[in-house]
Scaffold this motif. Structure first.
Motif, PDB file in Angstrom:
ATOM      1  N   MET A   4       0.822  -1.186   0.000  1.00  0.00           N
ATOM      2  CA  MET A   4       0.000   0.000   0.000  1.00  0.00           C
ATOM      3  C   MET A   4       0.872   1.258   0.000  1.00  0.00           C
ATOM      4  O   MET A   4       0.577   2.203  -0.698  1.00  0.00           O
ATOM      5  CB  MET A   4      -0.913  -0.022   1.216  1.00  0.00           C
ATOM      6  N   PHE A   5       1.914   1.276   0.831  1.00  0.00           N
ATOM      7  CA  PHE A   5       2.824   2.404   0.867  1.00  0.00           C
ATOM      8  C   PHE A   5       4.154   1.989   0.235  1.00  0.00           C
ATOM      9  O   PHE A   5       4.584   0.850   0.373  1.00  0.00           O
ATOM     10  CB  PHE A   5       3.062   2.865   2.307  1.00  0.00           C
ATOM     11  N   SER A   6       4.794   2.945  -0.381  1.00  0.00           N
ATOM     12  CA  SER A   6       6.093   2.634  -0.985  1.00  0.00           C
ATOM     13  C   SER A   6       7.179   2.591   0.098  1.00  0.00           C
ATOM     14  O   SER A   6       6.963   3.002   1.237  1.00  0.00           O
ATOM     15  CB  SER A   6       6.441   3.678  -2.036  1.00  0.00           C
ATOM     16  N   LYS A   7       8.335   2.101  -0.267  1.00  0.00           N
ATOM     17  CA  LYS A   7       9.448   1.978   0.680  1.00  0.00           C
ATOM     18  C   LYS A   7       9.869   3.354   1.186  1.00  0.00           C
ATOM     19  O   LYS A   7      10.166   3.534   2.375  1.00  0.00           O
ATOM     20  CB  LYS A   7      10.613   1.265  -0.008  1.00  0.00           C
TER      21      LYS A   7
ATOM     22  N   GLY B  18      13.379  11.182  24.066  1.00  0.00           N
ATOM     23  CA  GLY B  18      12.278  10.221  24.139  1.00  0.00           C
ATOM     24  C   GLY B  18      10.914  10.863  24.018  1.00  0.00           C
ATOM     25  O   GLY B  18       9.941  10.218  23.683  1.00  0.00           O
ATOM     26  N   THR B  19      10.815  12.187  24.251  1.00  0.00           N
ATOM     27  CA  THR B  19       9.516  12.863  24.216  1.00  0.00           C
ATOM     28  C   THR B  19       9.018  13.075  22.797  1.00  0.00           C
ATOM     29  O   THR B  19       7.833  13.229  22.585  1.00  0.00           O
ATOM     30  CB  THR B  19       9.600  14.221  24.924  1.00  0.00           C
ATOM     31  N   VAL B  20       9.900  13.083  21.839  1.00  0.00           N
ATOM     32  CA  VAL B  20       9.464  13.292  20.457  1.00  0.00           C
ATOM     33  C   VAL B  20       8.562  12.152  20.022  1.00  0.00           C
ATOM     34  O   VAL B  20       7.537  12.364  19.393  1.00  0.00           O
ATOM     35  CB  VAL B  20      10.682  13.432  19.519  1.00  0.00           C
ATOM     36  N   SER B  21       8.902  10.951  20.396  1.00  0.00           N
ATOM     37  CA  SER B  21       8.085   9.805  20.035  1.00  0.00           C
ATOM     38  C   SER B  21       6.728   9.863  20.715  1.00  0.00           C
ATOM     39  O   SER B  21       5.701   9.553  20.112  1.00  0.00           O
ATOM     40  CB  SER B  21       8.806   8.510  20.413  1.00  0.00           C
ATOM     41  N   VAL B  22       6.689  10.278  21.982  1.00  0.00           N
ATOM     42  CA  VAL B  22       5.417  10.387  22.714  1.00  0.00           C
ATOM     43  C   VAL B  22       4.533  11.443  22.071  1.00  0.00           C
ATOM     44  O   VAL B  22       3.334  11.232  21.870  1.00  0.00           O
ATOM     45  CB  VAL B  22       5.682  10.706  24.204  1.00  0.00           C
ATOM     46  N   ILE B  23       5.114  12.578  21.731  1.00  0.00           N
ATOM     47  CA  ILE B  23       4.343  13.642  21.075  1.00  0.00           C
ATOM     48  C   ILE B  23       3.822  13.167  19.721  1.00  0.00           C
ATOM     49  O   ILE B  23       2.672  13.424  19.352  1.00  0.00           O
ATOM     50  CB  ILE B  23       5.208  14.909  20.918  1.00  0.00           C
ATOM     51  N   ALA B  24       4.645  12.454  18.973  1.00  0.00           N
ATOM     52  CA  ALA B  24       4.216  11.951  17.664  1.00  0.00           C
ATOM     53  C   ALA B  24       3.087  10.950  17.810  1.00  0.00           C
ATOM     54  O   ALA B  24       2.122  10.966  17.036  1.00  0.00           O
ATOM     55  CB  ALA B  24       5.397  11.319  16.943  1.00  0.00           C
ATOM     56  N   VAL B  25       3.166  10.074  18.828  1.00  0.00           N
ATOM     57  CA  VAL B  25       2.104   9.078  19.039  1.00  0.00           C
ATOM     58  C   VAL B  25       0.804   9.758  19.441  1.00  0.00           C
ATOM     59  O   VAL B  25      -0.274   9.429  18.927  1.00  0.00           O
ATOM     60  CB  VAL B  25       2.548   8.039  20.092  1.00  0.00           C
ATOM     61  N   PHE B  26       0.874  10.737  20.369  1.00  0.00           N
ATOM     62  CA  PHE B  26      -0.343  11.447  20.771  1.00  0.00           C
ATOM     63  C   PHE B  26      -0.944  12.235  19.612  1.00  0.00           C
ATOM     64  O   PHE B  26      -2.165  12.290  19.452  1.00  0.00           O
ATOM     65  CB  PHE B  26      -0.065  12.368  21.961  1.00  0.00           C
ATOM     66  N   SER B  27      -0.099  12.842  18.796  1.00  0.00           N
ATOM     67  CA  SER B  27      -0.602  13.566  17.622  1.00  0.00           C
ATOM     68  C   SER B  27      -1.285  12.613  16.649  1.00  0.00           C
ATOM     69  O   SER B  27      -2.374  12.898  16.127  1.00  0.00           O
ATOM     70  CB  SER B  27       0.533  14.283  16.911  1.00  0.00           C
ATOM     71  N   PHE B  28      -0.657  11.481  16.414  1.00  0.00           N
ATOM     72  CA  PHE B  28      -1.231  10.483  15.514  1.00  0.00           C
ATOM     73  C   PHE B  28      -2.567   9.977  16.046  1.00  0.00           C
ATOM     74  O   PHE B  28      -3.542   9.860  15.302  1.00  0.00           O
ATOM     75  CB  PHE B  28      -0.242   9.324  15.337  1.00  0.00           C
TER      76      PHE B  28
ATOM     77  N   LEU C 266       9.889   4.748   5.055  1.00  0.00           N
ATOM     78  CA  LEU C 266      11.139   5.246   5.611  1.00  0.00           C
ATOM     79  C   LEU C 266      10.953   6.620   6.250  1.00  0.00           C
ATOM     80  O   LEU C 266      11.409   6.867   7.370  1.00  0.00           O
ATOM     81  CB  LEU C 266      12.212   5.304   4.526  1.00  0.00           C
ATOM     82  N   VAL C 267      10.244   7.501   5.568  1.00  0.00           N
ATOM     83  CA  VAL C 267      10.007   8.844   6.101  1.00  0.00           C
ATOM     84  C   VAL C 267       9.120   8.766   7.352  1.00  0.00           C
ATOM     85  O   VAL C 267       9.378   9.439   8.357  1.00  0.00           O
ATOM     86  CB  VAL C 267       9.376   9.755   5.024  1.00  0.00           C
ATOM     87  N   ALA C 268       8.076   7.954   7.321  1.00  0.00           N
ATOM     88  CA  ALA C 268       7.193   7.816   8.477  1.00  0.00           C
ATOM     89  C   ALA C 268       7.939   7.268   9.683  1.00  0.00           C
ATOM     90  O   ALA C 268       7.808   7.794  10.802  1.00  0.00           O
ATOM     91  CB  ALA C 268       6.015   6.918   8.130  1.00  0.00           C
ATOM     92  N   LEU C 269       8.736   6.254   9.501  1.00  0.00           N
ATOM     93  CA  LEU C 269       9.487   5.675  10.618  1.00  0.00           C
ATOM     94  C   LEU C 269      10.551   6.632  11.138  1.00  0.00           C
ATOM     95  O   LEU C 269      10.832   6.657  12.340  1.00  0.00           O
ATOM     96  CB  LEU C 269      10.120   4.347  10.193  1.00  0.00           C
ATOM     97  N   ARG C 270      11.127   7.433  10.268  1.00  0.00           N
ATOM     98  CA  ARG C 270      12.152   8.386  10.698  1.00  0.00           C
ATOM     99  C   ARG C 270      11.585   9.394  11.686  1.00  0.00           C
ATOM    100  O   ARG C 270      12.230   9.754  12.663  1.00  0.00           O
ATOM    101  CB  ARG C 270      12.720   9.107   9.479  1.00  0.00           C
ATOM    102  N   TYR C 271      10.368   9.850  11.440  1.00  0.00           N
ATOM    103  CA  TYR C 271       9.806  10.872  12.312  1.00  0.00           C
ATOM    104  C   TYR C 271       9.001  10.279  13.470  1.00  0.00           C
ATOM    105  O   TYR C 271       8.718  10.989  14.428  1.00  0.00           O
ATOM    106  CB  TYR C 271       8.948  11.844  11.497  1.00  0.00           C
ATOM    107  N   LEU C 272       8.608   9.032  13.408  1.00  0.00           N
ATOM    108  CA  LEU C 272       7.885   8.421  14.518  1.00  0.00           C
ATOM    109  C   LEU C 272       8.824   7.803  15.552  1.00  0.00           C
ATOM    110  O   LEU C 272       8.476   7.697  16.714  1.00  0.00           O
ATOM    111  CB  LEU C 272       6.904   7.367  13.992  1.00  0.00           C
TER     112      LEU C 272
END
Length: 115
Positions: free
Chosen positions: A1-4, A21-31, A8-14
Motif C-alpha cells: 500500500m505504501f512505498s518503501k 524520548g519525548t518526540v516519540s510520545v508527542i508523535a504518538v499522541f498527535s497520531f 522510511l520517512v514515516a518511521l524516521r519521524y515516529l
C-alpha cells in the motif's frame, strides 16, 4: 500500500532518538488525536446521512404524489376538485391541505423581574 520511501520517512519521524524520548510520545499522541478526529468525523457523517434518508422517507410518506393548485388566486371550490380527483381511476384517496403564506410575529411578555 505504501512505498518503501513513504515507510522510511514515516518511521524516521515516529521513532525517537535515545536522547529525545519525548518526540516519540508527542508523535504518538498527535497520531492518535488525528486518528480519533477522523474516525469521529466519519461516524458523525454516516449517522447524519442515515438520519437524512430516514427523515426524507418519513416526510415523503406524509406528502401526496400529486398536488393540485389554482391557476390564479385562491381555490374556493376545493371540495368539488377533491371529488373530481377521487373519481379518477387508480386514486385510492384524496385529502385537502390548505397552503398559504403568512407572517407570524411574537409579542414579548415582560415579567417585571429585575435582574
Amino acid at each position: 500500500m505504501f512505498s518503501k520511501f513513504e515507510r522510511l520517512v514515516a518511521l524516521r519521524y515516529l521513532r525517537s532518538k535515545k536522547q529525545e524520548g519525548t518526540v516519540s510520545v508527542i508523535a504518538v499522541f498527535s497520531f492518535l488525536g488525528i486518528l480519533l478526529g477522523v474516525a469521529t468525523l466519519i461516524i458523525v457523517l454516516s449517522v447524519m446521512n442515515g438520519f437524512r434518508d430516514e427523515l426524507f422517507t418519513r416526510l415523503l410518506g406524509l406528502n401526496g404524489h400529486v398536488s393540485v393548485y389554482a391557476r390564479g388566486g385562491n381555490m374556493d371550490d376545493y371540495d368539488y376538485v377533491k371529488g373530481l380527483v377521487k373519481g379518477l381511476d387508480g386514486v385510492q384517496g384524496a385529502f385537502t391541505i390548505i397552503e398559504n403564506e403568512t407572517l407570524v410575529k411574537s409579542k414579548s411578555v415582560s415579567t417585571g423581574a429585575v435582574l
